[in-house]
Design an enzyme around this catalytic site. Sequence first.
Site, PDB file in Angstrom:
ATOM      1  N   CYS A  14      41.416  32.756  43.408  1.00  0.00           N
ATOM      2  CA  CYS A  14      42.854  33.467  43.513  1.00  0.00           C
ATOM      3  C   CYS A  14      43.195  33.957  44.635  1.00  0.00           C
ATOM      4  O   CYS A  14      44.332  34.120  44.891  1.00  0.00           O
ATOM      5  CB  CYS A  14      42.680  34.614  42.392  1.00  0.00           C
ATOM      6  SG  CYS A  14      41.463  35.696  42.573  1.00  0.00           S
ATOM      7  N   HIS A 121      40.442  39.707  41.218  1.00  0.00           N
ATOM      8  CA  HIS A 121      41.674  38.822  41.360  1.00  0.00           C
ATOM      9  C   HIS A 121      42.695  39.553  42.154  1.00  0.00           C
ATOM     10  O   HIS A 121      43.004  40.622  42.512  1.00  0.00           O
ATOM     11  CB  HIS A 121      42.248  39.168  39.942  1.00  0.00           C
ATOM     12  CG  HIS A 121      43.491  38.356  39.557  1.00  0.00           C
ATOM     13  ND1 HIS A 121      43.374  36.725  39.758  1.00  0.00           N
ATOM     14  CD2 HIS A 121      44.721  38.420  39.382  1.00  0.00           C
ATOM     15  CE1 HIS A 121      44.446  36.517  39.320  1.00  0.00           C
ATOM     16  NE2 HIS A 121      45.432  37.369  39.208  1.00  0.00           N
ATOM     17  N   ASN A 136      51.532  35.225  40.732  1.00  0.00           N
ATOM     18  CA  ASN A 136      50.311  35.331  40.090  1.00  0.00           C
ATOM     19  C   ASN A 136      49.773  33.991  39.768  1.00  0.00           C
ATOM     20  O   ASN A 136      50.616  33.282  38.924  1.00  0.00           O
ATOM     21  CB  ASN A 136      50.461  36.368  38.852  1.00  0.00           C
ATOM     22  CG  ASN A 136      48.866  36.510  38.502  1.00  0.00           C
ATOM     23  OD1 ASN A 136      47.838  35.857  38.693  1.00  0.00           O
ATOM     24  ND2 ASN A 136      49.014  37.656  37.643  1.00  0.00           N
TER      25      ASN A 136
END
Length: 283
Positions: A14, A121, A136
């Site tokens: 991520c 994250h 995202n």
Amino acid sequence: MEFIYHEKQDGSLCGLHCLNNLLQGHYYTAVDLAEIAQQMDQEEQTRMAESGIHTDDFRRFMEQPSSNMDDSGMFSVQVLTSALKIWDLNLVPYASSNPIAVAARNNPTEQAAYICNFGEHWLTVRRMGYQWFNLNSLLTSPELISDTFLSLFLTQLQHEGYSIFVVTGVLPVCKADEVLRMEPAVQTVKPKLLSEVKEDDDIRTALAVSLAKAESSSTSTSSKESKLAATKASSEEEELEAAIRLSLGTDSDGPVEKNEGDVKEPDLEDLRKKRLAFLEKRQ
């Protein structure tokens, strides 16, 4: 919004997706960030060695895993900061007393972008054209965020424990920015989180197994009781989906824009426990 560059989640990369989504292109690979992390590890090792390689502090340092990356592909804020400096971009903590951070809290729409971190994250929120987008990597597609909702969205992330950084500097020119200046985007379908899609699949599978068991035991269960059980399962599914939407700050059609006094801190741990309990009960 197909012209918006949006990398989706791949393993635990991520941090990589966060950077590329911010820069709007495939500018970095996992190998690139790993090289930056290794260089930082070597620099830290050199500094520690200055006090002597036979000291307890140096021995403990060498025994510890890297603080800049791990085997799963998770990268530290120091690695992301170093990668952004190549583009003359910097990160300012949103909650700090830095004048840039103060200005961002007073009017978030005046900034160009934010990157946010919680645990393992990372995600990007960026302005393109005259609109804001949640990039995202867990989303199936970019999510349009209204100027009014941006402040509430950042507040919600803070309540969830996210560390937010204001991106300063001039972002690279991208096609999406040019296109959106001429033709603003319209969010016709609310994008779902990839994890939410998986949860939906798990729920459907669990319900199918439950119904199959109910059918196999029909000789000992009345038709009325089976219908009641199915109704209860459907009700629980709807309740769970509603809880998921609530935790994301959305309704079935898009973001729920609430008054500031109405924003409540979502209890993600309770939601996780509820989902697990629901699935276990349905098996």
